[in-house]
Every structure is written in C-alpha cells, then in structure tokens.
Design a protein around this motif. Structure first.
Motif, PDB file in Angstrom:
ATOM      1  N   ASP A  52       0.812  -1.165   0.024  1.00 50.53           N
ATOM      2  CA  ASP A  52       0.115   0.062   0.124  1.00 50.53           C
ATOM      3  C   ASP A  52       0.854   1.221  -0.065  1.00 50.53           C
ATOM      4  O   ASP A  52       2.116   1.122  -0.068  1.00 50.53           O
ATOM      5  CB  ASP A  52      -1.050  -0.061   1.100  1.00 50.53           C
ATOM      6  N   HIS A  53       0.176   2.436   0.153  1.00 46.78           N
ATOM      7  CA  HIS A  53       1.002   3.828  -0.070  1.00 46.78           C
ATOM      8  C   HIS A  53       0.940   4.355   1.745  1.00 46.78           C
ATOM      9  O   HIS A  53       0.902   5.576   1.621  1.00 46.78           O
ATOM     10  CB  HIS A  53       0.339   4.586  -0.692  1.00 46.78           C
ATOM     11  N   GLY A  54       0.586   3.361   2.634  1.00 49.73           N
ATOM     12  CA  GLY A  54       0.088   4.008   3.805  1.00 49.73           C
ATOM     13  C   GLY A  54       0.936   3.246   5.050  1.00 49.73           C
ATOM     14  O   GLY A  54       2.131   3.198   5.174  1.00 49.73           O
ATOM     15  N   ILE A  55       0.108   2.568   5.859  1.00 44.93           N
ATOM     16  CA  ILE A  55       0.650   2.001   7.085  1.00 44.93           C
ATOM     17  C   ILE A  55       1.792   0.759   6.821  1.00 44.93           C
ATOM     18  O   ILE A  55       2.793   0.507   7.378  1.00 44.93           O
ATOM     19  CB  ILE A  55      -0.230   1.350   7.888  1.00 44.93           C
ATOM     20  N   LEU A  86      18.480  -6.693   2.682  1.00 41.01           N
ATOM     21  CA  LEU A  86      17.434  -6.861   1.447  1.00 41.01           C
ATOM     22  C   LEU A  86      17.706  -5.412   0.798  1.00 41.01           C
ATOM     23  O   LEU A  86      17.617  -4.217   1.314  1.00 41.01           O
ATOM     24  CB  LEU A  86      16.149  -6.611   2.536  1.00 41.01           C
ATOM     25  N   ASN A  87      17.968  -5.474  -0.380  1.00 44.15           N
ATOM     26  CA  ASN A  87      18.330  -4.311  -1.350  1.00 44.15           C
ATOM     27  C   ASN A  87      16.938  -3.910  -1.849  1.00 44.15           C
ATOM     28  O   ASN A  87      17.044  -2.570  -2.218  1.00 44.15           O
ATOM     29  CB  ASN A  87      19.250  -4.937  -2.550  1.00 44.15           C
ATOM     30  N   GLU A  88      15.908  -4.468  -1.997  1.00 45.93           N
ATOM     31  CA  GLU A  88      14.830  -3.805  -2.543  1.00 45.93           C
ATOM     32  C   GLU A  88      13.288  -4.668  -1.691  1.00 45.93           C
ATOM     33  O   GLU A  88      13.435  -5.625  -1.392  1.00 45.93           O
ATOM     34  CB  GLU A  88      14.509  -4.153  -3.952  1.00 45.93           C
ATOM     35  N   GLY A  89      12.439  -3.922  -1.490  1.00 51.70           N
ATOM     36  CA  GLY A  89      11.376  -3.967  -0.697  1.00 51.70           C
ATOM     37  C   GLY A  89      10.046  -4.188  -1.697  1.00 51.70           C
ATOM     38  O   GLY A  89      10.208  -4.561  -3.088  1.00 51.70           O
ATOM     39  N   LEU A  90       8.998  -4.287  -1.022  1.00 54.25           N
ATOM     40  CA  LEU A  90       7.807  -4.626  -1.859  1.00 54.25           C
ATOM     41  C   LEU A  90       7.468  -3.488  -2.566  1.00 54.25           C
ATOM     42  O   LEU A  90       7.774  -2.131  -2.106  1.00 54.25           O
ATOM     43  CB  LEU A  90       6.545  -4.921  -0.810  1.00 54.25           C
ATOM     44  N   ARG A  91       6.623  -3.519  -3.375  1.00 55.52           N
ATOM     45  CA  ARG A  91       6.010  -2.054  -4.335  1.00 55.52           C
ATOM     46  C   ARG A  91       4.575  -2.260  -4.100  1.00 55.52           C
ATOM     47  O   ARG A  91       3.968  -3.153  -4.176  1.00 55.52           O
ATOM     48  CB  ARG A  91       6.456  -2.584  -5.839  1.00 55.52           C
ATOM     49  N   PRO A  92       3.908  -0.975  -3.854  1.00 47.24           N
ATOM     50  CA  PRO A  92       2.626  -0.873  -3.872  1.00 47.24           C
ATOM     51  C   PRO A  92       1.911  -1.271  -5.446  1.00 47.24           C
ATOM     52  O   PRO A  92       2.294  -0.738  -6.671  1.00 47.24           O
ATOM     53  CB  PRO A  92       2.395   0.678  -3.751  1.00 47.24           C
ATOM     54  N   ALA A  93       0.939  -2.196  -5.226  1.00 48.68           N
ATOM     55  CA  ALA A  93       0.292  -2.644  -6.495  1.00 48.68           C
ATOM     56  C   ALA A  93      -1.145  -2.272  -6.744  1.00 48.68           C
ATOM     57  O   ALA A  93      -1.531  -2.597  -7.696  1.00 48.68           O
ATOM     58  CB  ALA A  93       0.311  -4.338  -6.705  1.00 48.68           C
ATOM     59  N   LEU A  94      -1.696  -1.801  -5.675  1.00 46.59           N
ATOM     60  CA  LEU A  94      -2.964  -1.755  -5.540  1.00 46.59           C
ATOM     61  C   LEU A  94      -3.398  -0.153  -5.658  1.00 46.59           C
ATOM     62  O   LEU A  94      -2.794   0.527  -4.863  1.00 46.59           O
ATOM     63  CB  LEU A  94      -3.703  -2.115  -4.362  1.00 46.59           C
ATOM     64  N   GLY A 128      -3.495   6.146  -4.223  1.00 44.48           N
ATOM     65  CA  GLY A 128      -3.026   4.984  -3.321  1.00 44.48           C
ATOM     66  C   GLY A 128      -4.020   4.863  -2.097  1.00 44.48           C
ATOM     67  O   GLY A 128      -4.685   5.667  -1.898  1.00 44.48           O
ATOM     68  N   THR A 129      -3.639   3.757  -1.589  1.00 41.05           N
ATOM     69  CA  THR A 129      -4.701   3.528  -0.347  1.00 41.05           C
ATOM     70  C   THR A 129      -3.714   3.047   0.891  1.00 41.05           C
ATOM     71  O   THR A 129      -2.195   2.773   0.781  1.00 41.05           O
ATOM     72  CB  THR A 129      -5.571   2.068  -0.625  1.00 41.05           C
ATOM     73  N   SER A 130      -4.444   3.036   1.907  1.00 39.48           N
ATOM     74  CA  SER A 130      -3.579   2.585   3.167  1.00 39.48           C
ATOM     75  C   SER A 130      -4.503   1.407   3.913  1.00 39.48           C
ATOM     76  O   SER A 130      -5.668   1.579   4.041  1.00 39.48           O
ATOM     77  CB  SER A 130      -3.499   3.665   4.405  1.00 39.48           C
ATOM     78  N   HIS A 131      -3.970   0.043   4.133  1.00 41.38           N
ATOM     79  CA  HIS A 131      -4.568  -0.972   4.736  1.00 41.38           C
ATOM     80  C   HIS A 131      -5.524  -1.825   3.572  1.00 41.38           C
ATOM     81  O   HIS A 131      -6.667  -1.346   3.536  1.00 41.38           O
ATOM     82  CB  HIS A 131      -5.699  -0.480   5.774  1.00 41.38           C
ATOM     83  N   PRO A 132      -4.874  -2.382   2.620  1.00 34.77           N
ATOM     84  CA  PRO A 132      -5.370  -3.051   1.528  1.00 34.77           C
ATOM     85  C   PRO A 132      -6.627  -3.972   2.014  1.00 34.77           C
ATOM     86  O   PRO A 132      -7.430  -3.881   1.060  1.00 34.77           O
ATOM     87  CB  PRO A 132      -4.234  -3.769   0.861  1.00 34.77           C
ATOM     88  N   CYS A 133      -6.697  -4.511   3.037  1.00 34.62           N
ATOM     89  CA  CYS A 133      -7.691  -5.370   3.273  1.00 34.62           C
ATOM     90  C   CYS A 133      -8.889  -4.717   2.980  1.00 34.62           C
ATOM     91  O   CYS A 133     -10.132  -5.471   2.735  1.00 34.62           O
ATOM     92  CB  CYS A 133      -7.459  -5.755   4.778  1.00 34.62           C
ATOM     93  N   LEU A 134      -9.320  -3.584   3.716  1.00 42.47           N
ATOM     94  CA  LEU A 134     -10.383  -2.618   3.962  1.00 42.47           C
ATOM     95  C   LEU A 134     -10.687  -1.995   2.575  1.00 42.47           C
ATOM     96  O   LEU A 134     -11.535  -1.288   2.289  1.00 42.47           O
ATOM     97  CB  LEU A 134     -10.714  -1.908   5.026  1.00 42.47           C
TER      98      LEU A 134
END
Length: 402
Positions: A264-267, A282-290, A371-377
């Motif tokens: 996400d773009h938040g938490i 860790l050279n690279e992390g996760l990317r916001p996909a949603l 972008g969103t924060s907390h993709p579950c909801l």
C-alpha cells in the motif's frame, strides 16, 4: 419489461484500457508490482528457513491464492469457515484458519470439506469450552479435526494469556479423541509502543519455548509440529526469532503475512521501510500494486474538487486515499501527471473531498489514481479488480469472494 442485467462492481473486459474503456471507480492491480511482491515475499520466507501461508483474507481473490501457491506457498491462511469454503472452491487444499472455529453451523461447513482426504485444515483453540464443543461435534461426525493452540498477550486479541494456560489446554485436547494437536500459533501485531521490537522478540521466544515444552511432553500429534506467527508488519522479526532459536529444526515454521501481495501507500509502506532499516541485506522491498481510480466529478469552488470515490470504494480507517497521478479521460497513450501535492481531506459514502494544489489544472471527467492504506479494507469493497499491464490495459479480471 425485463430487468437490466446485473453489472459486477469493477468489472472490465480483457483488453479494455483504464483511461478509455473502464467504468470508474475501479480497483486496479498492477501486474508487474503484484508479481514482484509474490516472488519477493516467497524468497524472503524461504531464505529464512520457513514456509509461507499468506493470509487470504486480505484479497479473498482465489486467482491470487493460486499465484501464491504456484510461487511456493505452503498453504493459505484464512479467518473463518466461510472464507475457507470459498478458498476450497477456488482450489486451495491446505488452510490455516487463524481463528477459533465456533458455532455448529461453522463446524458443519468445515466438516463437509474434511470429507475430502486431500484437504489439510488446521484451526485455533484457546479455551477448554471450545475444545469440548469441537471434540463432541467432530466425534459425532466420525472425523478428526486438527487444532493448534493460540497463545496471546495480555490486552491483545485471542489466545491463552499464560504459558500455564497453554499447558492445561494441551491436556484438554489430549482428552478429546476427535482432536489432534498439530502446533502452536501466535499473533504479534497487537504488540505496540516504543518497546514493540523487544516485545515481539520476547513473545516469539516464549512461543518457541512453549512449543519445545509441549513437544518434550508428547503433546503434539505431528512428529514435526507447526509453529506459526507473523502479520504483514513484523514478519522479519518473527522469521529471525524462529530461525535463531532453531524452530525450523524441530518444527515447521510458518509465516502468515497477507497484505504484502498488494502492499500500500500507507501503514504497510511505513512498516516496510522499518523492515528495510532492520535488514540491510535486503536491497529492495515490496512495491505498491493496488490503486483505486476515479473521476473528478465536481469542482464547485476554487482549489476544491469532489472525486467520485468514497467509503464504499476505498479504505479510510488507516489514512485517507493518496492522490498519485492525473490522466486525461480517453486520451492515449496515457501520460499520467503527478498530483501528489493534492490532498484528500474527507470521504463520504460516494464522494471524496480533495484540495487542488497550486499549479495543478483539473477539469470535470479527469481521472485520478489513488493509493490506499490498509489494503484489506479496500479489497472487500469490490466484486472484481482489474489486473493491468504497464500500458494500463486490462489483462485479467480478478474476482473476490467476500
């Protein structure tokens, strides 16, 4: 006169383009980022000597479950019996239900699935009453149910509150022939505060210590019992603790993050930054996909825009939607302009209020990606999501089953 055909919220034809052909608002998943996240987390967990059972309640998209399993996931974590049945219908054959199975109708749903000998199911218990109810129900069905003891923290969520309670519960499970104790589970995401890191490490150490104790006492019904924890924020600490204490040697260590698949773009963006700070390897992390895409609907005052997007479309519990880019509706190739200086200040059921930053020119009908924060909801507000390629063309419709 016949009724009009029902339209699934978010539905779009394969080959449709987001700025020209798709009815908005729409849930958008970027294929490249999504596939990166699935590979990244699977590699992280595997390199930590653990197995991955992603929490499926994040998306409830069976098509994503299958992608995760094909990438190497050991199973899928779910939150209740109805979700379990939906995942089974989508082809999932190993489920950790990271909750207690309570109520005869819910037990019956699981019992029906256990008629399939290829279905491997484990649920949590944390109280003798639940153990008794499960034992009686599944004995009457001639079935044996796999259960895991949930160990919690004071002031937290579910779970036994002391190590002694865990030991006593293990004895109660042993007294029920229809139950098999297959492991121990915990959830560290309820540990907060300035000392959260040390608290989580202490909790993981206690979880491993209990697992060793139960194994030494012959409490488990598996030669290599399951030990599992980990949400989407602190998975690195759980992986480190399990690996350091050699949990993987005596136990099957299972991590259960779920939000990573979309990020996400938040938490979770913030949590990932902390993971990368803790893990310099860790050279690279996760990317916001949603993202959620919507039209500019009204501009009734200077510097103020109303967006056709609201609480029924996007999460707002952990931060309001974040404006990312502006696209001109119908114009290809789609060149997005940065509008991150704009800000959503409030959301209503079907509207978002957005301040328009100086220098940003908008017109009615323009498209904004958020972008969103907390993709579950955010996922749970949609029947269908649009999986798009780098050219923003829909390559697949991904159905949810909430």
């Amino acid at each position: 006169m016949s009724a009009p055909n029902a339209v699934e919220k978010g539905a779009a034809a394969v080959g449709a383009h987001l700025v020209r052909d798709v009815s908005l608002p729409a849930l958008v998943l970027h294929r490249e980022a999504l596939e990166h996240n699935i590979r990244w987390m699977q590699a992280f967990v595997s390199n930590s000597g653990a197995e991955l059972a992603p929490h499926g309640k994040t998306s409830m998209m069976p098509a994503l479950f299958q992608r995760q399993i094909e990438a190497g996931a050991w199973g899928i974590t779910l939150a209740n019996a109805v979700q379990t049945r939906a995942a089974y219908a989508g082809g999932v054959r190993r489920v950790l239900m990271a909750n207690q199975l309570v109520g005869a109708p819910n037990m019956a749903l699981v019992a029906d699935l256990l008629a399939d000998n290829d279905f491997d199911f484990h649920c949590m218990v944390d109280h003798p009453d639940n153990v008794t109810d499960l034992g009686l129900f599944f004995a009457a069905r001639g079935l044996r149910l796999n259960v895991m003891i949930e160990y919690g923290v004071v002031g937290g969520r579910c779970g036994c509150r002391s190590e002694q309670e865990v030991r006593e519960l293990a004895k109660a499970i042993k007294a029920q022939p229809a139950l098999a104790l297959t492991g121990i589970e915990g959830y560290e995401g309820v540990i907060h505060g300035e000392q959260a890191v040390s608290g989580i490490r202490d909790f993981a150490a206690s979880l491993v210590r209990l697992a060793v104790d139960l194994q030494n006492n012959g409490s488990f019904d598996l030669p290599k019992p399951i030990i599992t924890a980990s949400g989407s924020a602190w998975y690195d600490l759980i992986a480190e603790s399990f690996e350091t204490q050699n949990a993987a040697g005596r136990f099957l260590s299972v991590l259960r993050p779920g939000s990573y698949v979309a990020h996400d773009h938040g938490i979770y963006k913030d949590a990932q930054c902390c993971v990368l700070d803790r893990r310099s390897d860790l050279n690279e992390g996760l990317r916001p996909a949603l993202e959620v895409w919507a039209h500019v609907q009204s501009m009734p005052e200077p510097g103020f825009a109303v967006i056709a997007l609201g609480k029924r479309d996007v999460a707002y519990d952990a931060g309001l939607p974040v404006p990312l880019k502006r696209y001109k509706a119908g114009i290809l190739p789609a060149e997005g302009d940065d509008v991150s200086a704009c800000k959503v200040t409030a959301v209503m059921d079907q509207h978002a209020f957005m301040t328009v930053a100086p220098g940003v020119e908008l017109r009615i009908g323009d498209i904004i990606s958020f972008g969103t924060s907390h993709p579950c909801l955010t996922f749970d507000k949609w029947q269908v999501g649009c999986l798009v390629d780098e050219q923003l063309q829909v390559v697949e419709s991904l159905h949810t089953c909430f």
